[in-house]
Design a protein around this motif. Structure first.
Motif, PDB file in Angstrom:
ATOM      1  N   GLY A 631       0.801  -1.220   0.000  1.00 60.25           N
ATOM      2  CA  GLY A 631       0.000   0.000   0.000  1.00 60.25           C
ATOM      3  C   GLY A 631       0.831   1.266   0.000  1.00 60.25           C
ATOM      4  O   GLY A 631       1.938   1.333  -0.534  1.00 60.25           O
ATOM      5  N   ALA A 632       0.285   2.299   0.651  1.00 59.60           N
ATOM      6  CA  ALA A 632       0.894   3.633   0.614  1.00 59.60           C
ATOM      7  C   ALA A 632       2.265   3.656   1.283  1.00 59.60           C
ATOM      8  O   ALA A 632       3.183   4.343   0.813  1.00 59.60           O
ATOM      9  N   ALA A 633       2.429   2.921   2.393  1.00 56.81           N
ATOM     10  CA  ALA A 633       3.721   2.924   3.091  1.00 56.81           C
ATOM     11  C   ALA A 633       4.825   2.388   2.177  1.00 56.81           C
ATOM     12  O   ALA A 633       5.916   2.969   2.087  1.00 56.81           O
ATOM     13  N   ALA A 634       4.535   1.290   1.481  1.00 59.36           N
ATOM     14  CA  ALA A 634       5.522   0.736   0.551  1.00 59.36           C
ATOM     15  C   ALA A 634       5.761   1.686  -0.622  1.00 59.36           C
ATOM     16  O   ALA A 634       6.881   1.796  -1.121  1.00 59.36           O
ATOM     17  N   TRP A 635       4.704   2.395  -1.039  1.00 54.63           N
ATOM     18  CA  TRP A 635       4.846   3.331  -2.156  1.00 54.63           C
ATOM     19  C   TRP A 635       5.761   4.488  -1.790  1.00 54.63           C
ATOM     20  O   TRP A 635       6.637   4.874  -2.568  1.00 54.63           O
ATOM     21  N   TRP A 636       5.576   5.071  -0.616  1.00 56.29           N
ATOM     22  CA  TRP A 636       6.459   6.152  -0.177  1.00 56.29           C
ATOM     23  C   TRP A 636       7.902   5.669  -0.053  1.00 56.29           C
ATOM     24  O   TRP A 636       8.846   6.363  -0.455  1.00 56.29           O
TER      25      TRP A 636
END
Length: 697
Positions: A631-636
Motif C-alpha cells: 500500500g501507501a507505506a511501501a509506495w512512499w
C-alpha cells in the motif's frame, strides 16, 4: 615508515575523508534544520501574541539603542524570513548573519545561556563556512560567479576569502566553547576532554566520546555542536593540525595528493558504465593504477525508472547522467566512447568496433543484459523490450500513437485494437509498466480526446508463471495482482504467449486483437561469454569464481547481469542494481589488494537489502524478509529509495518535483511523440548505387 604502517595511515586518512563526505552533508543539513525550527517557532509565537512580543522587547530584553517597536518587528522578521532560507540553503550566510546578531543580543542584553552560545557558534559556522552540498548555494556556486548578476564574481571571491581565513578561527572558537561547557560539568571525563579540546589533541575522538557520555535528555544542540567538531575536525590551529602537517611533509602520500601515474602503471579496463562498472571504477579511485571505462553510450542510466520514461512520466534526462561528469573528479579514470566487439585474452586487449585495441592488465566486464525472446527474435520489432533510453522513447511513441490512431479511427473493432495494450512478463518491470499505462489512460489523458475515452483502454498483463512477481512472497504477489486489477489491468497468469503479430497476440490458444505489445518477459546476457571463449549458462552469463574472476582467466572479472555468481549463500546472485554495485565494489577491492601486494579479501557475498515494486500512485509492495509492506507505506518507501539511488542532485530534485506535480495534478508532462508518426519504425533508406566512375575511384 614501513609499507604496512603507511597503508594503515592511508586507510585511516581515507576513512576520515569518507566519514566527512558521507556524514558531513547530512550533519550540515541537520544543523540548518534545527536552527531554522528554533527561530521559526519563536517568530510564530511572537506573531500570534504581538502584545507580549512588544512587552518583551520593552522590558525583558530591551536594546538600549533601538526603540522597542522596531526592535520587535526586526526580531520577528528575522525569525520568520531567515529560517526558510536556511532550510533551502539559499543565501545561507546572509540569512545566518542576522540570526547570529539576534542570538548575541539575547545573550548579552537579555539572559546569558549556554543554549544561546551554542546557537551563536553554529550560526557563526554557517556564516563563515557556508552551507554544505545539500543546499541551493552549492548548486548555484558553479555558475553564479560568471553570471550577469552585478558584483557576482567579487562577492564569490569575498566569500572564499572569508572561508579560507575565518575557517580556522571559527573551528578554534567551537572547540573552546565545547571545552568551556565540558569543564563546567565537574565530571573528570569532561575536564580531561576540555583540556584535550583546548589543545586540539585527538579532537574528533574526544568529541565522539563526549557525545556518548551525554545524558539521555540532553538538548539536540549539544550533539550537533560536538558532531561538527567530530566530523570536520579541529582545524589547522590545533595540535592535531600541527601533527598532520609534520607527517604529511615527511610522507607526502598521506596528504591525499596522488602523484601522476607513469604510463606503464597497471591498466584496469572496465567495460560498461552501469551500476557495477561505475562502482568498480570508483572503488579504484585511490589505487595505483590507470582505469579506462568503455561504454557505447556516454551516459549512466538508472534502469529501474526507465518504464516511467516509457509511460511519459519522466524525460530521459531525469534518469540519465553523463558518465564523464560522474568521474570528473577521479584523476586516474578515463572514459572511452566505443562499442566492444571482442576480447583477446591471450594478448590481453579489448577490441572495439572501429578497430582499436585497448590493452589491459585487469579487465572488468559489466556489460549488463538485453531483453530476450526465448528464441523468437522475430517478435522484437512488434513487441519492443525496455533496456535503454531508445527503447523507452520507442515504447512511449507507440503508446501515445495508439491513442491518437484510436481517435482517428471510425471502425469500432480497429479502435478497440488500438486501445488494447498487452504487456508480456509479470516481473517487476512488467508489473510497473502495466500499472503506469493504466494510470496514464485513466488519469493522465483524461479530457484530452473527443472521439474516445482513454479510460476505456484495456491493459493486459500476461505471465506464464502461476503468479506475478515470482521472486516475492506469495502474499505480496497476490497484493500486487489485486492492486493492478483495481487499476483496471487484466492479469492473465499461467498463460503462455504463442504468437506475436502486428495485429495482436495469441495467448494460450486465444487470439487477442491488440496493436500495441510490450515485452518484459526475459533477459539475455551480453555476448561477454563468447568474447572470452567460455561456456555461458542458459541466459548467456559468464560463470565466475568466489572473487568474481573468470576461471582460467584470473585477470578477468565479470559482475552484475553479465556474471553467474553463487555469492548469495550458495544461490545465484540476482540481476539487481544493488547486486551489481556490491559486485563492482568487491572487484575493486580484489584488484587493489593485488596491486598493493595485500591478501585478497574474503569471497564475494551478496547482501540482499530487500525487493521493491510499485503498482500505482499509492500502491506498492516491499519485501525485507521478516518485514513486508504494502500500500501507501511501501509506495512512499519505494519513491524515497529510488530518488536516493539516482545519480546527481539535479536528477533527484527533478524527479521529486516531477512526481509531486504529477501526483497532485494527475498530469504527465512529457507526452511527446518523437520519431516517425506511423506504427512501425521506418526502415533505413537504402542508398542508390554509385555511378561506375565513382565506384572505380
Amino acid at each position: 615508515m614501513s609499507d604496512r604502517l603507511l597503508r594503515t595511515a592511508v586507510a585511516t586518512r581515507d576513512a576520515l575523508s569518507l566519514a566527512q563526505k558521507t556524514t558531513g552533508p547530512a550533519l550540515d543539513l541537520a544543523v540548518r534544520l534545527w536552527l531554522a525550527q528554533a527561530f521559526w517557532v519563536s517568530g510564530i509565537v511572537k506573531l500570534h501574541d504581538w502584545e507580549q512580543a512588544l512587552y518583551l522587547a520593552q522590558y525583558e530584553y530591551p536594546v538600549s539603542w533601538l526603540n522597542p517597536v522596531p526592535a520587535a518587528w526586526i526580531g520577528a522578521g528575522i525569525e520568520l524570513l531567515c529560517p526558510p532560507l536556511l532550510v533551502l540553503g539559499l543565501a545561507t550566510r546572509l540569512a545566518a548573519l542576522p540570526m547570529l546578531a539576534l542570538v548575541l543580543v539575547a545573550q548579552f542584553a537579555y539572559r546569558p545561556l549556554d543554549a544561546h552560545l551554542v546557537q551563536a557558534a553554529l550560526l557563526a559556522w554557517l556564516v563563515v563556512m557556508g552551507a554544505g552540498p545539500l543546499s541551493l548555494d552549492r548548486r548555484l556556486a558553479r555558475g553564479l560567479p560568471d553570471s550577469a548578476l552585478p558584483f557576482a564574481k567579487p562577492a564569490a571571491r569575498l566569500l572564499e576569502a572569508v572561508t579560507r581565513r575565518g575557517g580556522p578561527a571559527v573551528q578554534v572558537a567551537l572547540r573552546l566553547l565545547v571545552a568551556g561547557i565540558a569543564a563546567r560539568s565537574g565530571d573528570p571525563a569532561g575536564t580531561i576532554g576540555a583540556l584535550l579540546l583546548t589543545l586540539g589533541l585527538g579532537s574528533r575522538l574526544v568529541a565522539l566520546v563526549l557525545i556518548g557520555l551525554m545524558p539521555a535528555g540532553a538538548a539536540l544542540s549539544w550533539p550537533l555542536l560536538l558532531g561538527v567538531v567530530a566530523v570536520f575536525g579541529p582545524g589547522p590551529l590545533s595540535l592535531d593540525g600541527l601533527i598532520r602537517h609534520t607527517i604529511v611533509r615527511r610522507w607526502p602520500r598521506l596528504a591525499g595528493v596522488t602523484p601522476p601515474l607513469p604510463d606503464d602503471a597497471p591498466h584496469v579496463v572496465v567495460v560498461g558504465g552501469g551500476f557495477g562498472g561505475l562502482a568498480a571504477v570508483r572503488g579504484l579511485a585511490q589505487a595505483p593504477c590507470r582505469v579506462t571505462l568503455i561504454d557505447r553510450r556516454n551516459h549512466h542510466l538508472f534502469q529501474p525508472l526507465l518504464y516511467q520514461v516509457a509511460t511519459a512520466s519522466l524525460s530521459p534526462a531525469d534518469i540519465a547522467t553523463p558518465i564523464r561528469s560522474l568521474l570528473r573528479d577521479q584523476a586516474n579514470a578515463r572514459v572511452l566512447l566505443g562499442r566492444v566487439v571482442g576480447v583477446d585474452s591471450d594478448a590481453r586487449a579489448v577490441r572495439l568496433e572501429d578497430g582499436r585495441a585497448v590493452p589491459y592488465d585487469h579487465l572488468v566486464l559489466a556489460t549488463g543484459a538485453r531483453h530476450g525472446y526465448f528464441g523468437r527474435e522475430e517478435w522484437e520489432p512488434v513487441a519492443p523490450g525496455l533496456k535503454k533510453v531508445e527503447d523507452a522513447t520507442e515504447i512511449r511513441r507507440r503508446l501515445l500513437l495508439a491513442f491518437e490512431e484510436a481517435e482517428n479511427s471510425d471502425a469500432p473493432d480497429q479502435r478497440r485494437a488500438f486501445l488494447t495494450f498487452v504487456v508480456v512478463g509479470g516481473g517487476p518491470t512488467g508489473v510497473e509498466l502495466a500499472g503506469a499505462i493504466a494510470e496514464l489512460a485513466r488519469h493522465g489523458l483524461e479530457g484530452e480526446f473527443r472521439a474516445i475515452d482513454p479510460a476505456e483502454a484495456r491493459v493486459l498483463l500476461v505471465q506464464s508463471a502461476p503468479r506475478l512477481l515470482p521472486t516475492f512472497p506469495e502474499s505480496l504477489s497476490a497484493e500486487a495482482a489485486a492492486s493492478l486489477e483495481a487499476l483496471g489491468v487484466t492479469v492473465l497468469t499461467g498463460s503462455a504467449v504463442e504468437a506475436v503479430e502486428e495485429g495482436g497476440v495469441t495467448v494460450s490458444g486465444t487470439r487477442i486483437a491488440a496493436r500495441t505489445v510490450f515485452w518484459a518477459a526475459g533477459v539475455v546476457a551480453s555476448p561477454a561469454a563468447r568474447w572470452l571463449g567460455v561456456a555461458g549458462d542458459r541466459a548467456g552469463r559468464v560463470p565466475v569464481g568466489p572473487d568474481l574472476s573468470v576461471p582460467g582467466l584470473p585477470e578477468v572479472f565479470a559482475l552484475g547481469d553479465t556474471a553467474l555468481s553463487h555469492g548469495w549463500d550458495g544461490q545465484p546472485v540476482p540481476g539487481l542494481a544493488p547486486a551489481a554495485k556490491q559486485g563492482g565494489a568487491h572487484v575493486a577491492r580484489v584488484i587493489r589488494a593485488r596491486l598493493e601486494g595485500r591478501p585478497a579479501p574474503a569471497p564475494f557475498r551478496y547482501r540482499h537489502a530487500g525487493s521493491l515494486a510499485t503498482i500505482g500512485r499509492k500502491a506498492a509492495v516491499a519485501d525485507f524478509g521478516r518485514v513486508r509492506l504494502t500500500g501507501a507505506a511501501a509506495w512512499w518507501l519505494w519513491g524515497m529509495v529510488h530518488i536516493l539511488f539516482l545519480s546527481g542532485m539535479r536528477n533527484r530534485l527533478g524527479v521529486a518535483v516531477e512526481w509531486f506535480w504529477a501526483y497532485l495534478t494527475l498530469r504527465q508532462g512529457t507526452r511527446l511523440i518523437t520519431g516517425p508518426a506511423d506504427r512501425a519504425p521506418k526502415p533505413a533508406p537504402v542508398a542508390p548505387p554509385a555511378p561506375a566512375l565513382e565506384r572505380a575511384s
